[in-house]
Design an enzyme around this catalytic site. Structure first.
Site, PDB file in Angstrom:
ATOM      1  N   ASN A  47       0.811  -1.216   0.000  1.00  0.00           N
ATOM      2  CA  ASN A  47       0.000   0.000   0.000  1.00  0.00           C
ATOM      3  C   ASN A  47       0.848   1.271   0.000  1.00  0.00           C
ATOM      4  O   ASN A  47       0.430   2.293  -0.533  1.00  0.00           O
ATOM      5  CB  ASN A  47      -0.904  -0.034   1.241  1.00  0.00           C
ATOM      6  CG  ASN A  47      -1.405   1.336   1.614  1.00  0.00           C
ATOM      7  OD1 ASN A  47      -2.327   1.870   0.991  1.00  0.00           O
ATOM      8  ND2 ASN A  47      -0.779   1.944   2.621  1.00  0.00           N
ATOM      9  N   SER A  86      -3.067   3.207  -8.900  1.00  0.00           N
ATOM     10  CA  SER A  86      -3.912   4.401  -9.010  1.00  0.00           C
ATOM     11  C   SER A  86      -4.489   4.483 -10.407  1.00  0.00           C
ATOM     12  O   SER A  86      -3.874   4.003 -11.374  1.00  0.00           O
ATOM     13  CB  SER A  86      -3.070   5.644  -8.743  1.00  0.00           C
ATOM     14  OG  SER A  86      -3.791   6.804  -9.097  1.00  0.00           O
ATOM     15  N   TYR A 142       4.316  10.501 -10.947  1.00  0.00           N
ATOM     16  CA  TYR A 142       3.413   9.574 -10.249  1.00  0.00           C
ATOM     17  C   TYR A 142       2.686   8.679 -11.253  1.00  0.00           C
ATOM     18  O   TYR A 142       2.531   7.480 -11.046  1.00  0.00           O
ATOM     19  CB  TYR A 142       2.420  10.396  -9.428  1.00  0.00           C
ATOM     20  CG  TYR A 142       1.431   9.612  -8.601  1.00  0.00           C
ATOM     21  CD1 TYR A 142       1.824   8.989  -7.420  1.00  0.00           C
ATOM     22  CD2 TYR A 142       0.084   9.521  -8.973  1.00  0.00           C
ATOM     23  CE1 TYR A 142       0.910   8.284  -6.630  1.00  0.00           C
ATOM     24  CE2 TYR A 142      -0.841   8.829  -8.195  1.00  0.00           C
ATOM     25  CZ  TYR A 142      -0.422   8.217  -7.024  1.00  0.00           C
ATOM     26  OH  TYR A 142      -1.324   7.527  -6.255  1.00  0.00           O
ATOM     27  N   SER A 169       5.012   6.092 -12.566  1.00  0.00           N
ATOM     28  CA  SER A 169       5.363   5.093 -11.535  1.00  0.00           C
ATOM     29  C   SER A 169       4.234   4.082 -11.351  1.00  0.00           C
ATOM     30  O   SER A 169       4.483   2.888 -11.169  1.00  0.00           O
ATOM     31  CB  SER A 169       5.680   5.788 -10.201  1.00  0.00           C
ATOM     32  OG  SER A 169       4.511   6.307  -9.583  1.00  0.00           O
ATOM     33  N   LYS A 170       2.991   4.548 -11.432  1.00  0.00           N
ATOM     34  CA  LYS A 170       1.865   3.634 -11.216  1.00  0.00           C
ATOM     35  C   LYS A 170       1.588   2.787 -12.470  1.00  0.00           C
ATOM     36  O   LYS A 170       1.177   1.628 -12.355  1.00  0.00           O
ATOM     37  CB  LYS A 170       0.619   4.410 -10.784  1.00  0.00           C
ATOM     38  CG  LYS A 170       0.749   5.075  -9.397  1.00  0.00           C
ATOM     39  CD  LYS A 170       0.877   4.058  -8.257  1.00  0.00           C
ATOM     40  CE  LYS A 170       0.712   4.694  -6.885  1.00  0.00           C
ATOM     41  NZ  LYS A 170       0.815   3.757  -5.765  1.00  0.00           N
TER      42      LYS A 170
HETATM   43  N1  NAP Z   1      -5.544   8.785  -1.372  1.00  0.00           N
HETATM   44  C1  NAP Z   1      -5.913   8.627  -2.637  1.00  0.00           C
HETATM   45  O1  NAP Z   1      -6.826   9.324  -3.132  1.00  0.00           O
HETATM   46  C2  NAP Z   1      -5.232   7.604  -3.499  1.00  0.00           C
HETATM   47  C3  NAP Z   1      -5.668   7.471  -4.832  1.00  0.00           C
HETATM   48  C4  NAP Z   1      -5.075   6.526  -5.648  1.00  0.00           C
HETATM   49  C5  NAP Z   1      -4.061   5.731  -5.150  1.00  0.00           C
HETATM   50  N2  NAP Z   1      -3.641   5.896  -3.859  1.00  0.00           N
HETATM   51  C6  NAP Z   1      -2.554   5.028  -3.389  1.00  0.00           C
HETATM   52  O2  NAP Z   1      -2.913   4.478  -2.144  1.00  0.00           O
HETATM   53  C7  NAP Z   1      -1.734   4.208  -1.370  1.00  0.00           C
HETATM   54  C8  NAP Z   1      -1.898   4.789   0.022  1.00  0.00           C
HETATM   55  O3  NAP Z   1      -2.069   6.177  -0.120  1.00  0.00           O
HETATM   56  P1  NAP Z   1      -2.672   7.112   1.039  1.00  0.00           P
HETATM   57  O4  NAP Z   1      -3.635   8.007   0.369  1.00  0.00           O
HETATM   58  O5  NAP Z   1      -3.077   6.328   2.199  1.00  0.00           O
HETATM   59  O6  NAP Z   1      -1.366   7.994   1.346  1.00  0.00           O
HETATM   60  P2  NAP Z   1      -0.765   8.573   2.708  1.00  0.00           P
HETATM   61  O7  NAP Z   1      -1.824   8.850   3.698  1.00  0.00           O
HETATM   62  O8  NAP Z   1       0.138   9.673   2.253  1.00  0.00           O
HETATM   63  O9  NAP Z   1       0.103   7.340   3.232  1.00  0.00           O
HETATM   64  C9  NAP Z   1       1.179   6.902   2.478  1.00  0.00           C
HETATM   65  C10 NAP Z   1       1.848   5.782   3.224  1.00  0.00           C
HETATM   66  O10 NAP Z   1       2.984   5.358   2.443  1.00  0.00           O
HETATM   67  C11 NAP Z   1       4.118   5.381   3.286  1.00  0.00           C
HETATM   68  N3  NAP Z   1       5.347   5.666   2.545  1.00  0.00           N
HETATM   69  C12 NAP Z   1       5.621   6.724   1.761  1.00  0.00           C
HETATM   70  N4  NAP Z   1       6.885   6.650   1.314  1.00  0.00           N
HETATM   71  C13 NAP Z   1       7.415   5.513   1.833  1.00  0.00           C
HETATM   72  C14 NAP Z   1       8.676   4.880   1.752  1.00  0.00           C
HETATM   73  N5  NAP Z   1       9.701   5.408   1.066  1.00  0.00           N
HETATM   74  N6  NAP Z   1       8.864   3.722   2.405  1.00  0.00           N
HETATM   75  C15 NAP Z   1       7.859   3.158   3.129  1.00  0.00           C
HETATM   76  N7  NAP Z   1       6.650   3.725   3.270  1.00  0.00           N
HETATM   77  C16 NAP Z   1       6.435   4.886   2.614  1.00  0.00           C
HETATM   78  C17 NAP Z   1       3.839   6.484   4.283  1.00  0.00           C
HETATM   79  O11 NAP Z   1       4.682   6.342   5.403  1.00  0.00           O
HETATM   80  P3  NAP Z   1       5.085   7.613   6.326  1.00  0.00           P
HETATM   81  O12 NAP Z   1       3.959   7.809   7.305  1.00  0.00           O
HETATM   82  O13 NAP Z   1       6.364   7.165   6.976  1.00  0.00           O
HETATM   83  O14 NAP Z   1       5.273   8.775   5.390  1.00  0.00           O
HETATM   84  C18 NAP Z   1       2.375   6.215   4.587  1.00  0.00           C
HETATM   85  O15 NAP Z   1       2.240   5.154   5.491  1.00  0.00           O
HETATM   86  C19 NAP Z   1      -0.566   4.820  -2.153  1.00  0.00           C
HETATM   87  O16 NAP Z   1       0.102   3.802  -2.860  1.00  0.00           O
HETATM   88  C20 NAP Z   1      -1.261   5.762  -3.120  1.00  0.00           C
HETATM   89  O17 NAP Z   1      -0.514   5.981  -4.303  1.00  0.00           O
HETATM   90  C21 NAP Z   1      -4.199   6.798  -3.026  1.00  0.00           C
END
Ligand code: NAP
Length: 275
Positions: A90, A138, A190, A193-194
């Site tokens: 994730n 994504s 981004y 990458s996805k």
């Molecule tokens: N939110 C959306 O609308 C959305 C839409 C499409 C896809 N996504 C995907 O869903 C996933 C979760 O996103 P989210 O919205 O929950 O984001 P978020 O709240 O920003 O959380 C991101 C998570 O990834 C961790 N992370 C970032 N860089 C890292 C690294 N180098 N090594 C290990 N962990 C790392 C962060 O850890 P830290 O706390 O240490 O920073 C955090 O736990 C992601 O892959 C994102 O691309 C999200």
């Protein structure tokens, strides 16, 4: 006693990852050993959940840009449990602004694609028969954002990791020269990458027919990452639904596919989509 299911969730300290691990605890009666991985590896908020006695939650340290931390976690899980059933990748990051630095662009590819692939490859040797890997991708990785010539390369049924590396190398060179967009690549790293993560998911599934390996878009979810683009319509619990289905729901023997809802606001639990 039954052999416990062993599950790993990356980025489990906050956002969608936090909701995924909470839902796993609620929906799997146990025995379950759940590694909640985060960059700090610190203790995790149990969100007021009552943890069933057959469920054990273990904080674990994992940084996607530190290969040693990835190897250490897979070695530890292999040594302690001799197997892993569920791996949910994730963790991810998104620099939303247009003019990111070359270092931020590289970090985006390193975390969302390379680091996630490294986790998959480190865990593959210990994944149990019919184990599941879920890569949280994504809708930004959809190929409609790429020139048709690039779409064909990403979608080649014979695509290898060497081909994918070559594609990303080409993207990085063009981005360094500020000509990536003119050459048919999306403007944000981004997206690239996805798309690479989706392509890697297909290769992994092809090479590992004993596992179910899929990727998905969670929708547009209210986290710091999602809120960069405006007001997200979905809660983290709703965002956890598709990843959770791919990890523990009934998906038959489907592998190598991208799952999403019709729209990023929809709260369904996903269906197979072209990407
Ligand atoms: N939110 C959306 O609308 C959305 C839409 C499409 C896809 N996504 C995907 O869903 C996933 C979760 O996103 P989210 O919205 O929950 O984001 P978020 O709240 O920003 O959380 C991101 C998570 O990834 C961790 N992370 C970032 N860089 C890292 C690294 N180098 N090594 C290990 N962990 C790392 C962060 O850890 P830290 O706390 O240490 O920073 C955090 O736990 C992601 O892959 C994102 O691309 C999200």
């Amino acid at each position: 006693m039954d052999t416990p299911l062993v599950a790993i969730v990356t980025g489990a300290n906050r956002g969608i990852g936090c909701a995924i691990r909470a839902a796993l605890v609620q929906q799997l009666p146990g025995p379950l050993i759940l590694y909640a991985a985060s960059r700090t590896g610190g203790s995790i908020d149990l969100l007021g959940l009552s943890i069933p006695p057959a469920v054990q939650i273990c904080p674990a340290q994992l940084s996607l840009t530190d290969k040693a931390s990835i190897t250490a976690l897979s070695t530890m899980v292999g040594n302690e449990h001799r197997g892993c059933d569920i791996l949910i990748n994730n963790a991810g990051l998104y620099y939303f602004q247009q003019n990111i630095t070359a270092a931020q662009r590289q970090e985006t590819l390193d975390v969302n694609y390379r680091g996630t692939l490294n986790v998959c490859q480190a865990f593959l040797p210990i994944m149990r028969e019919n184990g599941r890997i879920v890569n949280v991708s994504s809708q930004s990785g959809q190929l409609k954002y790429f020139h048709p010539r690039l779409q064909a390369r990403f979608l080649s049924p014979d695509l290898t990791f060497a081909d994918l590396d070559a594609l990303l190398g080409e993207y990085s060179r063009l981005a360094d020269q500020h000509t990536a967009t003119a050459s048919g690549w999306p403007s944000l790293a981004y997206f690239t990458s996805k798309a690479a993560l989706n392509a890697a998911t297909r290769i992994l599934a092809r090479e590992n027919p004993h596992l179910l390996i899929n990727c998905c878009c969670p929708g547009w979810v209210g986290t710091p990452l999602g809120a960069q683009a405006g007001q997200p319509p979905k809660s983290v619990e709703e965002g956890a639904r598709i990843p959770l289905r791919l990890a523990i729901g009934d998906i038959g023997q489907i592998s190598g596919q991208y799952w999403a809802n019709e729209s990023v606001a929809s709260t369904g639990n996903g269906k197979i989509q072209d990407w």
